[in-house]
Design a protein around this motif. Structure first.
Motif, PDB file in Angstrom:
ATOM      1  N   SER A 109     -11.375  10.493   0.290  1.00 54.46           N
ATOM      2  CA  SER A 109     -12.324  10.916   0.261  1.00 54.46           C
ATOM      3  C   SER A 109     -12.210  11.974  -0.665  1.00 54.46           C
ATOM      4  N   LEU A 110     -12.321  11.966  -1.588  1.00 56.98           N
ATOM      5  CA  LEU A 110     -11.620  13.010  -2.246  1.00 56.98           C
ATOM      6  C   LEU A 110     -13.209  13.071  -3.925  1.00 56.98           C
ATOM      7  N   LEU A 111     -13.805  14.661  -3.214  1.00 60.26           N
ATOM      8  CA  LEU A 111     -15.163  15.336  -3.895  1.00 60.26           C
ATOM      9  C   LEU A 111     -15.865  15.303  -5.231  1.00 60.26           C
ATOM     10  N   SER A 112     -14.258  16.138  -6.076  1.00 59.76           N
ATOM     11  CA  SER A 112     -13.515  16.141  -7.112  1.00 59.76           C
ATOM     12  C   SER A 112     -12.433  16.852  -7.301  1.00 59.76           C
ATOM     13  N   PHE A 113     -12.221  16.740  -8.505  1.00 56.89           N
ATOM     14  CA  PHE A 113     -10.701  16.918  -9.541  1.00 56.89           C
ATOM     15  C   PHE A 113     -10.535  17.671 -10.517  1.00 56.89           C
ATOM     16  N   GLU A 114     -10.596  18.817 -10.594  1.00 61.28           N
ATOM     17  CA  GLU A 114      -9.828  19.233 -11.711  1.00 61.28           C
ATOM     18  C   GLU A 114      -8.932  18.724 -12.723  1.00 61.28           C
ATOM     19  N   SER A 115      -9.551  19.537 -13.934  1.00 61.48           N
ATOM     20  CA  SER A 115      -7.992  18.750 -15.511  1.00 61.48           C
ATOM     21  C   SER A 115      -6.773  19.178 -14.893  1.00 61.48           C
ATOM     22  N   SER A 116      -6.674  20.378 -14.610  1.00 58.68           N
ATOM     23  CA  SER A 116      -5.618  20.918 -14.225  1.00 58.68           C
ATOM     24  C   SER A 116      -4.516  19.521 -13.259  1.00 58.68           C
ATOM     25  N   PHE A 117      -4.544  18.648 -12.825  1.00 61.79           N
ATOM     26  CA  PHE A 117      -4.093  18.721 -11.735  1.00 61.79           C
ATOM     27  C   PHE A 117      -3.669  16.989 -11.991  1.00 61.79           C
ATOM     28  N   PHE A 118      -4.455  17.183 -13.567  1.00 59.50           N
ATOM     29  CA  PHE A 118      -2.959  15.669 -14.224  1.00 59.50           C
ATOM     30  C   PHE A 118      -2.956  16.195 -15.836  1.00 59.50           C
ATOM     31  N   HIS A 119      -2.432  17.485 -15.419  1.00 56.34           N
ATOM     32  CA  HIS A 119      -1.913  18.362 -16.467  1.00 56.34           C
ATOM     33  C   HIS A 119      -0.517  17.654 -17.096  1.00 56.34           C
ATOM     34  N   SER A 120       0.647  18.108 -15.363  1.00 52.44           N
ATOM     35  CA  SER A 120       1.947  17.418 -15.498  1.00 52.44           C
ATOM     36  C   SER A 120       1.768  15.545 -15.438  1.00 52.44           C
ATOM     37  N   LEU A 121       0.917  15.259 -16.006  1.00 49.07           N
ATOM     38  CA  LEU A 121       1.230  13.883 -16.071  1.00 49.07           C
ATOM     39  C   LEU A 121       0.270  13.117 -17.131  1.00 49.07           C
ATOM     40  N   PRO A 122       2.103  13.453 -18.723  1.00 46.89           N
ATOM     41  CA  PRO A 122       1.135  13.085 -20.121  1.00 46.89           C
ATOM     42  C   PRO A 122       1.953  11.496 -20.018  1.00 46.89           C
ATOM     43  N   GLY A 123       2.877  11.253 -19.028  1.00 43.75           N
ATOM     44  CA  GLY A 123       2.843   9.600 -19.133  1.00 43.75           C
ATOM     45  C   GLY A 123       1.932   8.809 -18.753  1.00 43.75           C
ATOM     46  N   LEU A 124       1.247   9.275 -18.170  1.00 43.63           N
ATOM     47  CA  LEU A 124       0.386   8.614 -16.377  1.00 43.63           C
ATOM     48  C   LEU A 124      -0.615   7.009 -18.259  1.00 43.63           C
ATOM     49  N   GLN A 125      -0.387   5.735 -17.041  1.00 48.10           N
ATOM     50  CA  GLN A 125      -0.568   4.763 -17.850  1.00 48.10           C
ATOM     51  C   GLN A 125      -2.330   4.245 -17.624  1.00 48.10           C
ATOM     52  N   GLU A 126      -1.914   4.106 -15.888  1.00 45.73           N
ATOM     53  CA  GLU A 126      -3.208   3.750 -14.514  1.00 45.73           C
ATOM     54  C   GLU A 126      -3.558   4.293 -14.570  1.00 45.73           C
ATOM     55  N   LEU A 127      -4.974   5.169 -14.310  1.00 47.67           N
ATOM     56  CA  LEU A 127      -5.238   6.084 -13.134  1.00 47.67           C
ATOM     57  C   LEU A 127      -6.512   5.081 -11.851  1.00 47.67           C
ATOM     58  N   ASP A 128      -6.772   4.809 -10.749  1.00 45.95           N
ATOM     59  CA  ASP A 128      -7.567   4.236 -10.220  1.00 45.95           C
ATOM     60  C   ASP A 128      -8.039   5.617  -9.371  1.00 45.95           C
TER      61      ASP A 128
END
Length: 344
Positions: A109-128
């Protein structure tokens, strides 16, 4: 005896490293995975084994993630949080997951997310993040996702998607956008241009199907010529320079106008007092008057010429009907001719 002691010491050393398995979870040390799916959990288990690489938390009732929610599993590479009740994420919820490659947040039920949520994920390859209630995505991430190859935002409430967000994913190869109420107006032109370049380079997308406006409803964004987009309205400029740019016959007066008024100018007042139209009307009236005067003078000259011609013709005709009176010299010569002709 020595062998038994060696085995006991080895097991005693390895047990702390293996860690305990949380209740309602199945731990598989051979595959470094922990399966806690479908257990009715309302929060992330706190006692996860540190060797965990794959954590399955789907089909639970987790409604929010606190900061450092996965600090005990810093080696995590795959995290599945699908089909939960997530509506709120702390800004540092994923802090410490530098090795995370796959993140599944679908059916929440996510309404939005900020860019800071994923700053600690430099190796992320797949985001769904499909099947959420997202109506707004960040315009940028602050720094690029160098390794992201899959980005899925299907079945959300997105009307727009900023081109800068996608440009922060230089290695993305699959972008899933369907089942969003895309508003295909001038604000979505950036996404269209990015998708054209993306597909030209071999990228794969399921397409953005327009919901609005009505003429483009049901059409793929890529099938709409960008020449048909109405240009986005620019911010209204200061009314003072707009007066200077108009074709005013007296530009100096237009430039002096804002200097004489000390108060702020109302744009409506400036628009309701255009000067070119009255000026053009005066020019038109003056042109008609001058043309009429010139035509009148020409007509008078032609009339005078006609009267003069008629008078001259009448006088000439009158004198052609009478013999002209002989001059005195001709009379004298005529009287002398008989004398000259007599014999000597």
């Amino acid at each position: 005896m020595k062998g038994a002691l060696l085995l006991f010491s080895s097991v005693s050393i390895l047990l702390p490293c293996l860690g305990s398995c949380p209740k309602k979870c199945l731990c598989h040390p051979s595959s470094n995975s922990v399966d806690c799916s479908g257990q009715g959990l309302s929060k992330v288990p706190p006692d996860l084994p540190p060797w965990t690489l794959t954590l399955l938390l789907q089909d639970n009732q987790i409604h929010w993630l606190p900061a450092l929610a996965f600090s005990s599993v810093s080696l995590l590479t795959t995290l599945n949080l699908s089909n939960n009740s997530l509506s709120n994420l702390a800004s540092e919820a994923f802090y410490g997951l530098r090795h995370l490659q796959v993140l599944n947040l679908t059916q929440n039920s996510l309404l939005s997310f900020e860019s800071s949520f994923f700053h600690s994920l430099p190796g992320l390859q797949e985001l769904d993040v499909s099947s959420n209630s997202l109506s707004l995505l960040p315009t940028s991430l602050g720094k690029p996702w160098e390794n992201l190859t899959l980005f899925a935002v299907q079945r959300n409430h997105l009307l727009q998607l900023d081109r800068a967000l996608l440009e922060a994913m230089p290695k993305v190869r699959l972008v899933l956008l369907r089942d969003n109420p895309w508003k295909c107006d001038c604000h979505l032109l950036g996404l269209k241009l990015w998708l054209e370049r993306f597909t030209f380079k071999g990228g794969v997308t399921d397409g953005a199907i327009c919901r609005l406006p009505e003429p483009w409803k049901g059409r793929d964004l890529l099938s709409i010529p960008h020449e048909l987009y109405q240009p986005c309205p620019l911010p209204s400029p200061d009314p003072v320079p707009s007066l200077v740019q108009q074709p005013d016959p007296a530009p100096q007066e237009a430039q002096k106008f804002p200097e004489n008024n000390s108060g702020p100018q109302d744009p409506l007042e400036c628009e309701t007092k255009p000067k070119p139209k009255p000026t053009n009307l005066r020019h038109a009236v003056a042109t008609v008057v001058i043309t009429g005067v010139v035509c009148g003078i020409v007509c008078l000259m032609m009339l005078a010429a006609a009267i003069y011609g008629c008078t001259y013709a009448a006088i000439t005709a009158q004198y052609q009907g009478r013999p002209l009176a002989p001059s005195s010299e001709s009379e004298k010569m005529g009287s002398k001719e008989p004398m000259d002709s007599s014999p000597a």
